[in-house]
Every structure is written in C-alpha cells, then in structure tokens.
Design an enzyme around this catalytic site. Structure first.
Site, PDB file in Angstrom:
ATOM      1  N   GLY A  11     -40.020 -15.165-102.309  1.00 51.66           N
ATOM      2  CA  GLY A  11     -39.489 -15.219-100.930  1.00 51.66           C
ATOM      3  C   GLY A  11     -38.514 -13.992 -99.877  1.00 51.66           C
ATOM      4  O   GLY A  11     -37.998 -14.035-100.718  1.00 51.66           O
ATOM      5  N   MET A  12     -38.682 -14.119 -99.291  1.00 53.17           N
ATOM      6  CA  MET A  12     -37.491 -14.013 -98.555  1.00 53.17           C
ATOM      7  C   MET A  12     -36.106 -14.251 -98.420  1.00 53.17           C
ATOM      8  O   MET A  12     -35.137 -13.952 -98.805  1.00 53.17           O
ATOM      9  CB  MET A  12     -37.420 -13.835 -96.426  1.00 53.17           C
ATOM     10  CG  MET A  12     -36.422 -13.478 -95.922  1.00 53.17           C
ATOM     11  SD  MET A  12     -36.618 -13.984 -94.132  1.00 53.17           S
ATOM     12  CE  MET A  12     -36.522 -15.990 -93.410  1.00 53.17           C
ATOM     13  N   TYR A 125     -44.679 -31.481 -91.772  1.00 53.60           N
ATOM     14  CA  TYR A 125     -43.701 -29.983 -92.389  1.00 53.60           C
ATOM     15  C   TYR A 125     -41.998 -31.101 -92.566  1.00 53.60           C
ATOM     16  O   TYR A 125     -41.790 -30.761 -93.735  1.00 53.60           O
ATOM     17  CB  TYR A 125     -42.821 -29.126 -92.004  1.00 53.60           C
ATOM     18  CG  TYR A 125     -42.314 -28.017 -92.027  1.00 53.60           C
ATOM     19  CD1 TYR A 125     -42.495 -27.335 -93.249  1.00 53.60           C
ATOM     20  CD2 TYR A 125     -41.001 -28.139 -91.723  1.00 53.60           C
ATOM     21  CE1 TYR A 125     -41.507 -26.094 -93.840  1.00 53.60           C
ATOM     22  CE2 TYR A 125     -39.811 -27.191 -91.698  1.00 53.60           C
ATOM     23  CZ  TYR A 125     -40.563 -26.603 -93.556  1.00 53.60           C
ATOM     24  OH  TYR A 125     -39.200 -25.422 -93.755  1.00 53.60           O
TER      25      TYR A 125
END
Length: 298
Positions: A11-12, A125
C-alpha cells in the site's frame, strides 16, 4: 540484528515504510503484501510473525464509505485481524507498531485531541479501527504501539492531494469543503516516524501505548487544496470554499480531526514537522512543479 515485518507492504504507507527501512543499518526486513499475508488468517499471521522482533502493521481496510454497508468485513481487517497480530507478537515477544486513525474520535473538539482523550467514533470505519486499538492494548500492553494518523497523502495511492492535482488539469474551478479541520500528513514522513518509533521501542526509550502520527499545524480541505494549487504554480483562487453538506457521503466525517503530539518527546524523538513544509517537499518532487524559492537556493 533486528528483524522487522511490514504487513501491508504493497500500500501507499507500506511502500514508504520499505523505502524508509531500505538504508536502515543493522537489521533485516520482510515485506508482506496482501498476496503474501492475509492478516485475517490467524495461523498465517502466527507463521509470518515468528522470527521477527518488530511488526509494523500498515495493512488496513481503507474504504471509509464502503465500511458503512460492510462493517463486519471492515472490522475483520481493522479490528479482529489486529488482535491476531497482537496475539502472535505476545507469543513470540515481538513488538507491534499498529497504524490507526483520527476517526476513533467524534470530531466535536475545539482543540487538539491528546493521546488519552475519550474516543467516540461516528462511523463504521472508526468503530472497526477502535476494535483494533483496544486489541493491542489488551493483548500486548507491554510491547504494543498504536500510532493514529489522518489525512494521509503520498506517491503510491489515491488520495486528496493527487486528486486535486488531477482535477486542476481538468476543471477551471474546484469546490472544496471548508468546515472540516485536520492535519494533512505525508505518508513518507509518517513512515520515517514509524521506523524511528520502532527503533526507540527496541532501545527501551519509547513506552508502549498510543502516539499521534500526524503532521503539526492544521487546516481545512479547502486550505489544503489552495496550498496545493499555490505550490504547483497555479492560481489558488480557482478553489472555492463550500460546506460539507454539499458532498453527502455514506459515512459521516468528524468535523475536527486535529491531534496533539505530546508523547514523542517522552520517547526522545523529535516533534512532527508542519504540514505545509511537508506538502512543499512532496510537491517539489513531482514532475512539472516549478522550483520553490527554497528548492532553488538548495
């Protein structure tokens, strides 16, 4: 020789972690992307963690809006899987550095949230991430580190800053929300801080618990977009302020996501850098950006 495992390495943030660890002396790094390690599989987690001194967990469900309709799936990754990592670390004596979020807070504050402020997520979230935080505290009280971050941007993934840059080429004007405040945080800088915290943990200089891994200062999404335009050499007046109700989303967003950074000094680590300085460094590295005055002098 310390042995580090990076979960979520594709991922980033994970890719920036690998870059930050590349030149780190005296250790080895195992990169585990999604294809290499399913963190929702407890047996796979146990096998992956074995033989490592530190686990840096950048693996996460990051689609905030999709979490509203798929909360069990999001919590399985952001909550239950974190418990798997914490149990595995507890069994082997490893330290866990887990990345969490400002979304564990309700966003109704008027000054920066300290690390021990009461939580109260306003969306699915945030609730799932809070499950993960509590798992680290419960299962790994002596060797667990939770680092909350927010408004993350970087080179390797979709994010607000790169979206603004794309839209600047496609539209004459941009309407951007001006009633949500936070701290734009460069993923490269966060990666460097996570590595520094891991080293401090190994040296016994950093107490376990919660740290806030955002840049310093604060702005709104509108303020951030104007800064992106200006640093790119574009007219910032092309960006217009609007309220958040102009862009309804499935997941409610906290209006105030500014975090305090009191615990870094206790760990003998420098304070975070200012968001605008980091954004300048990020934009200066992009192709097609006119050199800033500071870059021209260096």
């Amino acid at each position: 020789m310390s042995r580090l495992l990076v979960a979520g390495a594709g991922g980033m943030l994970g890719r920036d972690l690998l870059a930050a660890l590349r030149d780190r002396p005296g250790g080895s790094v195992t990169a585990a992307g999604r294809a290499d390690l399913d963190i929702t599989d407890p047996e796979a987690v146990r096998e992956a963690v074995a033989g490592h001194d530190v686990v840096l967990n950048a693996a996460a469900w990051t689609d905030v809006d999709a979490a509203e309709s798929r909360e069990p799936d999001a919590t399985a990754v952001n909550g239950t899987a974190v418990a798997h990592l914490a149990r595995a670390c507890a069994a082997t004596g490893a330290r866990l550095v887990h990345v969490s979020t400002d979304y564990v807070f309700p966003g109704d504050a008027t000054e920066p949230y300290p690390e021990d402020a009461p939580t109260g997520p306003v969306n699915a979230y945030g609730r799932g991430k809070l499950v993960g935080e509590r798992a680290v505290a419960r299962l790994l009280p002596e060797r667990g580190y939770v680092v909350r971050t927010a408004w993350l941007y970087g080179t390797h993934g979709r994010n607000f800053v790169t979206t603004v840059l794309r839209l600047a080429d496609e539209r004459d004007r941009l309407d951007v929300v001006d009633d949500q405040r936070g701290q734009p945080t460069w993923s490269r800088r966060l990666a460097e801080r996570l590595v520094a915290l891991a080293d401090a943990a190994l040296a016994g200089d950093a107490a376990p618990g919660v740290y806030h891994g955002t840049a310093s200062g604060e702005t709104t999404w509108y303020g951030l977009a104007r800064a992106v335009f200006a640093l790119r050499g574009l007219d910032p007046d092309r960006v217009r302020p609007v309220t958040g109700d102009r862009f309804p989303r499935p997941a409610p967003r906290p209006r105030y996501s500014v975090l305090a950074h009191g615990r870094w000094a206790a760990a003998k680590l420098p304070p975070p850098t200012h968001w605008h300085a980091d954004l300048t460094a990020f934009i200066d590295r992009l192709p097609g950006t006119p050199p800033s005055p500071s870059a021209a002098r260096s």
